[in-house]
Design an enzyme around this catalytic site. Structure first.
Site, short mmCIF file in Angstrom:
data_model
loop_
_atom_site.label_atom_id
_atom_site.label_comp_id
_atom_site.label_asym_id
_atom_site.label_seq_id
_atom_site.Cartn_x
_atom_site.Cartn_y
_atom_site.Cartn_z
N GLU A 40 33.98 -23.09 -89.19
CA GLU A 40 32.95 -22.05 -89.39
C GLU A 40 33.59 -20.66 -89.36
O GLU A 40 33.28 -19.80 -90.19
CB GLU A 40 31.91 -22.13 -88.29
N ASP A 44 33.53 -18.28 -92.71
CA ASP A 44 32.83 -17.01 -92.72
C ASP A 44 33.67 -15.93 -93.41
O ASP A 44 33.18 -15.17 -94.23
CB ASP A 44 32.51 -16.59 -91.28
N ASP A 113 25.94 -22.92 -90.57
CA ASP A 113 27.28 -23.11 -90.01
C ASP A 113 28.05 -24.19 -90.78
O ASP A 113 29.25 -24.05 -91.04
CB ASP A 113 27.20 -23.50 -88.54
N GLU A 116 29.37 -22.85 -94.10
CA GLU A 116 30.59 -22.05 -93.90
C GLU A 116 31.78 -22.97 -93.65
O GLU A 116 32.88 -22.73 -94.18
CB GLU A 116 30.41 -21.10 -92.73
#
Length: 224
Positions: A40, A44, A113, A116
């Protein structure tokens, strides 16, 4: 599970050379180790870079501040959860029994999440160009909805300006309730515009996200 992940890879337009990366991206911490928490973090950053490139090329006339606001709206939890839902990502996740019972495969925070993490997995599997292309494919429907004239304002700002332009008192926001366990809470916040006897309720993984959603719902009703 293999059937679901094969279907997911077809939807992604990417077949993993290292299938272990895909499986880790789909594994929530409630299921065990290794899980997707570190993915994650990486995803991101990859997503923000890829989205910045996409917006920079797509909207050559937008200023820095407007580009930043549009990007924020494109990579927020609600947008990521929408893309993940369109992918059918929830049915592919590996969740612990508690999360399964509580409907974690539908929870926006878990879906966002996981998306990502999936972007990070593609980056690790095939490099930035593959991840960049993936972001372009997944987010094209959202990009097509962007109105540059709106300058990418977040819903709370847009609602405030709508009301100020009509010399109407600003909305008030109040907490309705908090749902879920401490590690996976969701908030419900009400937005009220007394002038129109309007009250909308938004939900999000943070109070701010819930406020934004309630403001967005209020704008929709005011513009009907």
């Amino acid at each position: 599970m293999t059937e679901f992940t094969d279907c997911l890879q077809r939807r992604l337009g990417h077949v993993f050379a290292d299938r272990a990366l895909l499986m880790q991206a789909l594994t929530h911490r409630s299921f065990g180790q290794p899980n997707n928490e570190r993915f994650e973090f990486l995803g991101d950053s990859v997503l923000n870079c890829a989205m910045s490139m996409a917006l920079f090329k797509r909207f050559p006339g937008l200023r820095e501040g407007d580009l930043s606001r549009v990007r924020s709206s494109m990579v927020c939890q609600d947008a990521l959860a929408r893309v993940a839902t369109d992918l059918g990502l929830g049915s592919c996740l590996q969740l612990g029994e508690g999360e399964l019972r509580s409907g974690g495969f539908r929870r926006p925070s878990i879906l966002a999440d996981a998306l990502e993490a999936l972007i990070a997995a593609v980056f690790l599997d095939a490099g930035f160009e593959a991840a960049h292309a993936l972001v372009g494919r997944l987010f094209e429907p959202l990009l097509a909805e962007v109105d540059p004239a709106a300058s990418g304002k977040d819903p709370k700002t847009a609602l405030q300006e709508w009301l100020q332009g009509r010399k109407i008192a600003l909305p008030t926001y109040s907490m309705v309730r908090v749902l879920g366990e401490a590690h996976a809470q969701e908030f419900e916040v009400a937005c009220e515009v007394p002038k129109f006897s309007l009250r909308t309720v938004g939900r999000g993984s943070s109070r701010r996200a819930a406020e934004q959603q309630s403001a967005a719902l209020a704008l929709v009703q005011l513009n009907q």
